[in-house]
Design an enzyme around this catalytic site. Structure first.
Site, mmCIF file in Angstrom:
data_model
loop_
_atom_site.group_PDB
_atom_site.id
_atom_site.type_symbol
_atom_site.label_atom_id
_atom_site.label_comp_id
_atom_site.label_asym_id
_atom_site.label_seq_id
_atom_site.Cartn_x
_atom_site.Cartn_y
_atom_site.Cartn_z
ATOM 1 N N SER A 7 -11.664 -17.306 35.768
ATOM 2 C CA SER A 7 -10.614 -16.456 36.349
ATOM 3 C C SER A 7 -11.071 -15.032 36.619
ATOM 4 O O SER A 7 -10.521 -14.062 36.067
ATOM 5 C CB SER A 7 -9.406 -16.483 35.422
ATOM 6 O OG SER A 7 -9.067 -17.821 35.186
ATOM 7 N N ARG A 46 -17.375 -9.454 40.794
ATOM 8 C CA ARG A 46 -17.246 -8.371 39.807
ATOM 9 C C ARG A 46 -16.479 -8.919 38.612
ATOM 10 O O ARG A 46 -15.751 -9.904 38.715
ATOM 11 C CB ARG A 46 -16.500 -7.162 40.391
ATOM 12 C CG ARG A 46 -15.080 -7.469 40.812
ATOM 13 C CD ARG A 46 -14.268 -6.292 41.308
ATOM 14 N NE ARG A 46 -12.951 -6.752 41.733
ATOM 15 C CZ ARG A 46 -12.670 -7.252 42.929
ATOM 16 N NH1 ARG A 46 -13.621 -7.302 43.852
ATOM 17 N NH2 ARG A 46 -11.459 -7.686 43.214
ATOM 18 N N ASP A 85 -7.968 -19.543 38.180
ATOM 19 C CA ASP A 85 -6.759 -20.014 37.479
ATOM 20 C C ASP A 85 -5.539 -20.093 38.398
ATOM 21 O O ASP A 85 -4.657 -20.936 38.220
ATOM 22 C CB ASP A 85 -6.447 -19.169 36.229
ATOM 23 C CG ASP A 85 -6.428 -17.677 36.488
ATOM 24 O OD1 ASP A 85 -6.724 -17.247 37.621
ATOM 25 O OD2 ASP A 85 -6.118 -16.916 35.542
HETATM 26 C C1 BGC Z 1 -9.042 -11.875 38.138
HETATM 27 C C2 BGC Z 1 -8.520 -13.090 38.864
HETATM 28 C C3 BGC Z 1 -7.629 -13.903 37.957
HETATM 29 C C4 BGC Z 1 -6.549 -13.037 37.349
HETATM 30 C C5 BGC Z 1 -5.634 -13.793 36.405
HETATM 31 C C6 BGC Z 1 -7.903 -11.111 37.492
HETATM 32 O O1 BGC Z 1 -8.400 -10.068 36.719
HETATM 33 O O2 BGC Z 1 -9.722 -11.021 39.023
HETATM 34 O O3 BGC Z 1 -9.589 -13.869 39.341
HETATM 35 O O4 BGC Z 1 -7.066 -14.941 38.693
HETATM 36 O O5 BGC Z 1 -7.145 -11.967 36.644
HETATM 37 O O6 BGC Z 1 -6.313 -14.361 35.354
#
Ligand code: BGC
Length: 576
Positions: free
Chosen positions: A204, A219, A257
């Site tokens: 995620s 990142r 996610d």
């Molecule tokens: C991330 C996402 C992720 C979201 C929820 C963010 O900080 O960049 O990729 O889906 O958090 O978990």
């Protein structure tokens, strides 16, 4: 309702916390939560007017008006369009190579791992084909030092080890069989093992996906910072460590996610059309939605099936408006950003998600504490405290440390409707070492926490509305009167009282959505979405290995007999 004896101070707190200030005159407040007992709240010390005035002023700084919301929706749509055209924009709009959503009839046993933020989960999921599933999982907290490890290897070796432990604990027979075979099989070409679990990897963080099981990290977010991993293929990093442990596991699919949540919502809550958006409001925030391929103007490098005409897009909306064209920006937001590991980035997330709300509140509370004219968390003597004690904060209270207020206490504050706010006061004592907080201290804390959360919910509505508008479903005659389904997951939507209600309330005032549109938008929790969704994508990946398109593969599965792990594995062996 509370009795009229309550001071204007108390009624201010109540209205600031429970009822939508900006739209109260137009709509009945749906977030109102009457107290359980018809008693009036006790008045503690003579109300310090300066605390009342200060709290009012703090609360007003978190107001995000209907006009602000509407302006932000337009900007969100503009930034979405920009992200569909080129790379390097603040809304990344990442193509996921997933081109269809399931409908609940898919079957099979799959594994999934989920690296989300605070925890790492390993699960196996039996999809029963009738919109239900059985999930077995283990969860471990990610050690803090691994979040900022020197090398990616350290983190990924830890993850692979958890997969091994899970297999030994929950699929011991299969694991032992595999080890026996590995030790006994000898062939001139070396050991080959076809009996592999297909694993969906929910990762995620923002990833540039180049195929269903390949993607490079753009990142880190949510406090992770391992520069060595940036630019590397995270599936390969995990597979390498899994292979070192000789585990019978193939990383078959890479999933954000939000994509998992979208898949899971479509699986468990089938309608004429699947869900249009999967969103997370937890430690971090993000959304993935179904976009028309024809709107996707930037080049796609990987292979994909274009038969559905759609593709799931991971918006990475945490970085919406990093340039701050429309996002609110209090002195506390500025301070939080400055001291974060990624200043200037994830600016929307820093105002909306669970990792940050407690910290915004802490910074505001600190300012209130620093004001010598305000009697907040301090009493002259016990006569001015309704519990006949004196309030004080332990010098080692985590209020004085960065990240020292966990967002969870905001849920406690919002849920506490006892006349004396005794639950919140106890929580202040046990988690923040604020001893004998008075009633009006707790009221002030509750009002400011409520304002921070309410602003977050209104901002959440901005993203949801923009995506619903982008899909065109509200005006499409074909889907007229159909519900527009949205799957959500994460600690805020799960635990913060009325978070979803506050979103719906805000949707009503958005141009192009309105009362009618808000009624059609069905926001439902897709619990464990990332695990189930990853399993569903691992299943799609299996189809792709057989050169079947996503849509065909879902179709095939719907009409086929139950697929079990054994049959998936035997299938593989036969393919060899
Ligand atoms: C991330 C996402 C992720 C979201 C929820 C963010 O900080 O960049 O990729 O889906 O958090 O978990």
């Amino acid at each position: 309702m509370f009795s009229p004896q309550l001071s204007s101070f108390s009624s201010f707190f109540l209205s600031a916390t429970y009822s939508p200030v900006a739209s109260a005159d137009r709509h009945p407040p749906i977030c109102e939560n009457p107290p359980p007992f018809p008693t009036s709240a006790p008045v503690s010390r003579p109300l310090a007017m300066s605390l009342e005035a200060e709290t009012k002023s703090f609360v007003s700084k978190f107001e995000y008006s209907d006009e602000d919301v509407n302006k932000a929706v337009k900007e969100f749509l503009r930034q979405m369009g920009e992200g569909l055209e080129k790379d390097g924009t603040s809304l990344s709009q990442i193509p996921t190579y997933v081109t269809a959503v399931p409908n609940g009839t898919e079957k099979g046993l799959y594994m999934a791992v989920d690296l989300g933020g605070t925890n790492f989960r390993v699960c196996s999921i039996q999809l029963n084909g009738d919109t239900t599933f059985n999930l077995t999982y283990t969860k471990v907290a990610i050690p803090k030092d691994l979040m900022v490890a020197k090398t990616a290897k350290e983190l990924f070796a830890f993850l692979a080890k958890q997969v091994e432990l899970f297999l030994v604990t929950h699929h011991g027979d299969h694991f032992e069989r595999h080890v026996r075979r590995r030790l006994t099989v000898s062939s001139p070409d070396g050991f080959k093992d076809e009996n592999v679990f297909r694993l969906g990897f929910t990762f995620s963080f923002p990833v540039q996906q180049v195929g269903i099981n390949k993607g490079t990290l753009i990142r880190w977010t949510k406090g992770f910072d391992i520069p060595d991993a940036v630019g590397k293929d995270v599936c390969a990093l995990l597979q390498t460590e899994i292979d070192k442990l000789h585990l019978p596991v193939k990383v078959a699919a890479l999933v954000n996610d939000t994509v998992g949540t979208l898949m899971a919502r479509s699986y468990t809550s089938p309608g004429k059309t699947g869900a249009v958006l999967g969103a997370i409001f937890g430690t971090g925030t993000n959304g993935a939605y179904v976009e028309k391929l024809s709107n996707l103007k930037k080049p796609l490098t990987g292979e994909y099936d274009n038969s559905t005409g759609d593709m799931v897009i991971n918006t990475e909306w945490g970085s919406f408006d990093n340039q701050l064209n429309v996002l609110p920006n209090t002195s506390w937001d500025i301070e939080l950003d400055k001291t974060s590991v990624n200043p200037g980035i994830q600016m929307y997330e820093k105002r909306v998600s669970g990792m940050f709300l407690g910290e915004i509140l802490r910074l505001a509370i600190l300012d209130l504490l620093k004001n010598p004219k305000v009697a907040f968390f301090k009493d002259e003597n016990s006569s001015s405290n309704d519990w006949k004690s004196t309030t004080h904060i332990a010098p080692n209270s985590s209020i004085y440390e960065q990240w020292g207020i966990d967002t969870a206490i905001m849920s406690v504050a919002a849920a506490d409707n006892t006349p004396e706010l005794s639950i919140l006061r106890q929580e202040l004592e046990s988690t923040l070492n604020v001893y004998s907080p008075a009633h009006d201290d707790a009221q002030a804390f509750k009002a400011i926490a409520g304002a921070v959360a309410r602003r977050a919910a209104r901002l959440a509505a901005v993203a949801i509305a923009a995506i619903v508008l982008q899909t065109g479903k509200l005006t499409d005659p074909e889907s007229k009167d159909e519900p527009i389904d949205i799957g959500v997951d994460g600690s805020l939507v799960e635990h913060y009282p009325y978070f979803r209600d506050m979103i719906t309330e805000t949707l009503r005032v958005i141009d192009g959505v309105g009362e009618e549109g808000a009624k059609r938008i069905r926001i439902g929790v897709a619990k464990d979405g990332s695990g189930v969704g990853a399993a569903l994508i691992a299943l799609v990946a299996a189809g792709m290995e057989k050169n079947t398109s996503t849509a065909d593969y879902f179709r095939e599965l719907r009409s086929s007999a139950p697929v079990t792990l054994t049959s998936v594995m035997e299938d593989d062996a036969a393919d060899e």
